[in-house]
Design a protein around this motif. Structure first.
Motif, PDB file in Angstrom:
ATOM      1  N   CYS A 119      15.767  34.581  27.390  1.00 56.91           N
ATOM      2  CA  CYS A 119      15.603  35.296  28.661  1.00 56.91           C
ATOM      3  C   CYS A 119      16.697  36.352  28.803  1.00 56.91           C
ATOM      4  CB  CYS A 119      15.637  34.325  29.837  1.00 56.91           C
ATOM      5  SG  CYS A 119      17.113  33.324  29.933  1.00 56.91           S
ATOM      6  N   SER A 120      16.536  37.233  29.763  1.00 55.84           N
ATOM      7  CA  SER A 120      17.543  38.275  29.982  1.00 55.84           C
ATOM      8  C   SER A 120      18.812  37.655  30.556  1.00 55.84           C
ATOM      9  CB  SER A 120      17.006  39.356  30.907  1.00 55.84           C
ATOM     10  OG  SER A 120      16.668  38.817  32.172  1.00 55.84           O
ATOM     11  N   TYR A 121      19.932  38.299  30.307  1.00 56.28           N
ATOM     12  CA  TYR A 121      21.232  37.676  30.615  1.00 56.28           C
ATOM     13  C   TYR A 121      22.274  38.753  30.875  1.00 56.28           C
ATOM     14  CZ  TYR A 121      25.562  35.007  29.625  1.00 56.28           C
ATOM     15  OH  TYR A 121      26.796  34.418  29.678  1.00 56.28           O
ATOM     16  N   ASP A 122      23.101  38.511  31.887  1.00 60.23           N
ATOM     17  CA  ASP A 122      24.234  39.385  32.172  1.00 60.23           C
ATOM     18  C   ASP A 122      25.444  38.550  32.513  1.00 60.23           C
ATOM     19  OD1 ASP A 122      23.406  42.305  32.159  1.00 60.23           O
ATOM     20  OD2 ASP A 122      21.840  41.466  33.450  1.00 60.23           O
ATOM     21  N   GLU A 123      26.622  39.135  32.213  1.00 63.17           N
ATOM     22  CA  GLU A 123      27.887  38.535  32.629  1.00 63.17           C
ATOM     23  C   GLU A 123      28.587  39.490  33.580  1.00 63.17           C
ATOM     24  OE1 GLU A 123      30.238  37.398  29.254  1.00 63.17           O
ATOM     25  OE2 GLU A 123      28.717  35.976  28.507  1.00 63.17           O
ATOM     26  N   ILE A 124      28.969  38.974  34.739  1.00 55.40           N
ATOM     27  CA  ILE A 124      29.637  39.791  35.753  1.00 55.40           C
ATOM     28  C   ILE A 124      30.906  39.051  36.181  1.00 55.40           C
ATOM     29  CG2 ILE A 124      29.423  40.895  38.017  1.00 55.40           C
ATOM     30  CD1 ILE A 124      26.374  40.740  37.665  1.00 55.40           C
ATOM     31  N   ALA A 125      32.052  39.555  35.775  1.00 57.72           N
ATOM     32  CA  ALA A 125      33.311  38.897  36.138  1.00 57.72           C
ATOM     33  C   ALA A 125      33.578  39.073  37.635  1.00 57.72           C
ATOM     34  CB  ALA A 125      34.453  39.484  35.325  1.00 57.72           C
ATOM     35  N   ILE A 126      34.007  38.009  38.294  1.00 58.43           N
ATOM     36  CA  ILE A 126      34.228  38.090  39.741  1.00 58.43           C
ATOM     37  C   ILE A 126      35.704  38.258  40.105  1.00 58.43           C
ATOM     38  CG2 ILE A 126      32.162  36.723  40.181  1.00 58.43           C
ATOM     39  CD1 ILE A 126      34.077  34.393  40.979  1.00 58.43           C
ATOM     40  N   ALA A 127      36.598  38.352  39.108  1.00 54.31           N
ATOM     41  CA  ALA A 127      38.024  38.495  39.417  1.00 54.31           C
ATOM     42  C   ALA A 127      38.311  39.716  40.303  1.00 54.31           C
ATOM     43  CB  ALA A 127      38.840  38.568  38.118  1.00 54.31           C
ATOM     44  N   PRO A 128      37.692  40.894  40.059  1.00 52.66           N
ATOM     45  CA  PRO A 128      37.974  42.032  40.946  1.00 52.66           C
ATOM     46  C   PRO A 128      37.607  41.744  42.404  1.00 52.66           C
ATOM     47  CG  PRO A 128      36.934  42.791  38.925  1.00 52.66           C
ATOM     48  CD  PRO A 128      36.838  41.301  38.909  1.00 52.66           C
ATOM     49  N   ALA A 129      36.486  41.078  42.617  1.00 50.87           N
ATOM     50  CA  ALA A 129      36.098  40.752  43.989  1.00 50.87           C
ATOM     51  C   ALA A 129      37.053  39.727  44.595  1.00 50.87           C
ATOM     52  CB  ALA A 129      34.666  40.226  44.015  1.00 50.87           C
ATOM     53  N   MET A 130      37.505  38.778  43.796  1.00 45.91           N
ATOM     54  CA  MET A 130      38.477  37.787  44.288  1.00 45.91           C
ATOM     55  C   MET A 130      39.759  38.478  44.745  1.00 45.91           C
ATOM     56  SD  MET A 130      37.932  34.842  41.362  1.00 45.91           S
ATOM     57  CE  MET A 130      39.374  33.879  41.872  1.00 45.91           C
ATOM     58  N   GLU A 131      40.205  39.452  43.954  1.00 43.93           N
ATOM     59  CA  GLU A 131      41.428  40.172  44.310  1.00 43.93           C
ATOM     60  C   GLU A 131      41.247  40.970  45.597  1.00 43.93           C
ATOM     61  OE1 GLU A 131      42.077  42.477  40.836  1.00 43.93           O
ATOM     62  OE2 GLU A 131      42.603  40.745  39.569  1.00 43.93           O
ATOM     63  N   THR A 132      40.063  41.576  45.752  1.00 46.05           N
ATOM     64  CA  THR A 132      39.791  42.343  46.969  1.00 46.05           C
ATOM     65  C   THR A 132      39.776  41.433  48.197  1.00 46.05           C
ATOM     66  OG1 THR A 132      38.518  43.976  45.726  1.00 46.05           O
ATOM     67  CG2 THR A 132      38.121  43.848  48.100  1.00 46.05           C
ATOM     68  N   TYR A 133      39.106  40.300  48.071  1.00 46.21           N
ATOM     69  CA  TYR A 133      39.085  39.353  49.187  1.00 46.21           C
ATOM     70  C   TYR A 133      40.498  38.883  49.523  1.00 46.21           C
ATOM     71  CZ  TYR A 133      34.105  38.542  50.050  1.00 46.21           C
ATOM     72  OH  TYR A 133      32.798  38.675  50.433  1.00 46.21           O
ATOM     73  N   ALA A 134      41.288  38.583  48.489  1.00 45.95           N
ATOM     74  CA  ALA A 134      42.652  38.115  48.730  1.00 45.95           C
ATOM     75  C   ALA A 134      43.462  39.168  49.485  1.00 45.95           C
ATOM     76  CB  ALA A 134      43.332  37.768  47.403  1.00 45.95           C
ATOM     77  N   ALA A 135      43.322  40.435  49.071  1.00 41.09           N
ATOM     78  CA  ALA A 135      44.051  41.503  49.759  1.00 41.09           C
ATOM     79  C   ALA A 135      43.597  41.639  51.208  1.00 41.09           C
ATOM     80  CB  ALA A 135      43.859  42.821  49.006  1.00 41.09           C
ATOM     81  N   MET A 136      42.320  41.500  51.447  1.00 43.11           N
ATOM     82  CA  MET A 136      41.796  41.611  52.806  1.00 43.11           C
ATOM     83  C   MET A 136      42.262  40.461  53.705  1.00 43.11           C
ATOM     84  SD  MET A 136      37.900  42.649  51.715  1.00 43.11           S
ATOM     85  CE  MET A 136      37.210  42.275  53.327  1.00 43.11           C
ATOM     86  N   LEU A 137      42.332  39.273  53.139  1.00 45.13           N
ATOM     87  CA  LEU A 137      42.571  38.085  53.950  1.00 45.13           C
ATOM     88  C   LEU A 137      44.035  37.645  53.987  1.00 45.13           C
ATOM     89  CD1 LEU A 137      39.432  36.020  52.884  1.00 45.13           C
ATOM     90  CD2 LEU A 137      39.854  37.061  55.120  1.00 45.13           C
ATOM     91  N   ASP A 138      44.846  38.145  53.055  1.00 48.91           N
ATOM     92  CA  ASP A 138      46.246  37.714  52.991  1.00 48.91           C
ATOM     93  C   ASP A 138      46.967  37.838  54.333  1.00 48.91           C
ATOM     94  OD1 ASP A 138      46.380  36.663  50.505  1.00 48.91           O
ATOM     95  OD2 ASP A 138      47.306  38.404  49.536  1.00 48.91           O
ATOM     96  N   PRO A 139      46.800  38.953  55.065  1.00 50.00           N
ATOM     97  CA  PRO A 139      47.507  39.033  56.353  1.00 50.00           C
ATOM     98  C   PRO A 139      47.076  37.942  57.336  1.00 50.00           C
ATOM     99  CG  PRO A 139      46.749  41.200  55.658  1.00 50.00           C
ATOM    100  CD  PRO A 139      46.109  40.222  54.744  1.00 50.00           C
TER     101      PRO A 139
END
Length: 538
Positions: free
Chosen positions: A332-352
């Motif tokens: 079947c068709s397959y993709d890999e999408i790393a989520i580390a960039p999104a994790m970093e963005t969320y962390a920056a948004m929520l850290d304060p």
């Protein structure tokens, strides 16, 4: 001699035109095989269960027109068709006999089930009269499904002169239900002294799967006909001089094959009947998503399945390797999408906002919700449905994330205990011609959500054998915690699991519909209040 054709076919709820065409096709095939009468499943005209369509007067009018259309196109064979009926101001679950373009008799179901997934007293009034019709010289009594589960309806048919009992059914499957059905019908055969034919629906309808498995019992309660499970079939039985015989005798499926085929049929019909273009599955490298992927490919074909691996910094290389190997095998068709960039963005948004607060499951759940967002975005773009991968053990205790791994449209293994997930995975591998589709690593490694370093499911939950036994006893058997402990399960685990099961109700109410394969699943069967202060008996 009376030759009876038994049509277990896949009706679609509300598709009156399509169901009529299917019955006509079955009638033509039956006639070609010399049958005098065609027996169809319960509510075959409209599909089962129509649920609140049955509250609409226009639905009954449409069904009546469809029945007229069917009658006008039947010739040279009698047809017994199940349908909803409005009669003298009341609504019934009915079966009508059609002969020579005319409705010659109608039977109205006497026993209306109102338990498990059934809710017929909401819609129908019970009938009170038996219906016995003469077909090619044989007096045939008509019953519908729950009529045979207790004394009364079948016995009235016998008293009215029936020599043979014909039973229309829409009996959804759960594991090991075959013998239960046979025993129930055997009780009626013993009580009446006449043979009986049981015609059951096949196909998936939302959370229910109907397995066909139509059968017949001779007057000695011996199974003399059995049609296959989980596929359409037309069987033939002959009744002559009080004897019922047939050349159609399929074997029963082992439990693992039964469960796996139910999942495949449930996915195929849910995707197909709702019109989605295919399925999307988030792979994790774990056994739940591996089994779900296999089911989806077997149900839909590899060309309609898209698998997505979304690694985080905590994803083991083994998880990636095993997922890639599965894709190589399945195609079947397959993709890999790393989520580390999104994790970093969320962390920056929520850290304060999180300043001074320690890391906890909040950060773990954010990872799951990032993945859920990605899958739903792909679903929106492609028209494919996201299949969730949570099992019954996890759903029971809330070991899942709202809007994360619970995000999706259909929960394939929602009613499959974790211990059964392992058995089904090994079963699926026995169907392979070459290398196992599910790598051995996935089956033997300790399960983990991989949301933090060195995480294991058993850090948060009892061993799955213990967890499943507790959930089964409390949820399916309605046993009190005191009784479960007395049966030998560890008290600390019982207290913990029962507490988790109770407080996770709000999550389950927001979970997608999923396939039911046990006598009681988290869906139509389970209606516990979310706001609830009842204290269990310990």
């Amino acid at each position: 001699m009376l030759r009876i054709a038994v049509a277990q076919f896949n009706a679609t709820v509300g598709d009156l035109t399509g169901n009529v065409e299917r019955i006509i096709q079955c009638a033509a095939a039956a006639k070609a095989r010399g049958a005098h009468v065609l027996l169809t499943p319960e509510l075959a005209l409209c599909g089962y269960p129509p649920e609140d369509l049955l509250l609409r007067p226009d639905f009954y009018r449409a069904c009546n027109r469809a029945l007229d259309d069917l009658a006008s196109r039947i010739d040279g064979i009698a047809v017994i068709v199940g349908h909803p009926e409005e009669h003298d101001g009341t609504c019934h679950n009915a079966a009508t006999i059609i002969e020579n373009g005319q409705r010659t008799a109608t039977y109205r179901k006497m026993r209306l089930p109102n338990y498990e997934v059934f809710d017929e007293k909401r819609y129908f009034e019970p009938g009170s009269e038996p219906c016995v019709v003469t077909l090619n010289g044989v007096r045939c009594g008509i019953n519908i499904c729950a009529d045979i589960w207790e004394e009364g309806a079948a016995e009235l048919s016998r008293q009215a002169g029936a020599e043979l009992l014909l039973v229309l059914n829409a009996s959804p499957c759960h594991l090991d239900k075959t013998q239960e059905r046979v025993q129930v019908l055997a009780d009626r055969v013993e009580a009446t002294g006449i043979p009986a034919i049981y015609c059951n629906l096949v196909g998936g309808q939302d959370e229910l799967v109907f397995d066909g498995d139509s059968f017949a019992l001779d007057a000695g309660k011996k199974v003399c006909m059995r049609l296959p499970q989980f596929e359409e079939a037309l069987g033939i039985a002959d009744f002559e001089a009080g004897r019922l015989t047939s050349d159609d005798l399929c074997h029963e499926l082992p439990l693992e094959a039964e469960a796996y085929n139910a999942l495949v049929l449930g996915v195929r019909d849910y995707i197909g009947k709702t019109g989605f273009k295919g399925a999307i599955i988030g792979l994790s490298g774990g056994i739940d998503s591996a089994l779900t992927l296999c089911v989806a490919v077997d149900a839909l074909g590899a060309d309609k399945v898209h698998a997505v691996m979304m690694p985080s910094p905590y994803t083991a290389q083994m998880s990636l390797d095993d997922s890639r190997e599965m894709i190589r095998q399945l195609g079947c068709s397959y993709d890999e999408i790393a989520i580390a960039p999104a994790m970093e963005t969320y962390a920056a948004m929520l850290d304060p906002l999180f300043a001074g607060l320690p890391a906890d499951t909040t950060e773990e759940n954010i990872q799951a919700r990032i993945r859920g967002n990605i899958l739903m975005a792909l679903s929106n773009k492609t028209g494919k449905l996201v299949l969730t991968t949570g099992n019954k053990s996890e759903m029971a205790v809330g070991y899942c994330t709202l809007y994360g791994d619970m995000a999706g449209g259909f929960a394939v293994i929602k009613d499959v205990y974790k211990t059964l997930v392992y058995r089904l995975s090994r079963y699926r591998n026995t169907l392979c011609q070459g290398d196992p589709v599910i790598p051995e690593n996935i089956i033997v490694r300790p399960p983990s959500a991989e949301l933090k370093p060195d995480q294991k499911d058993q850090d948060s939950l009892p061993e799955y054998e213990v967890l499943d036994a507790i959930v089964r006893a409390y949820m399916e058997e309605d046993r009190s915690p005191r009784e479960i402990i007395a049966a030998g399960l560890p008290e600390a685990d019982v207290r913990r699991v029962v507490r988790l099961l109770r407080i996770a109700e709000y999550k389950r109410r927001q979970a997608p519909v999923g396939i039911r394969i046990t006598p009681r699943g988290f869906g139509k069967d389970w209606r516990y209040p979310i706001t609830n202060r009842y204290v269990d008996e310990f």
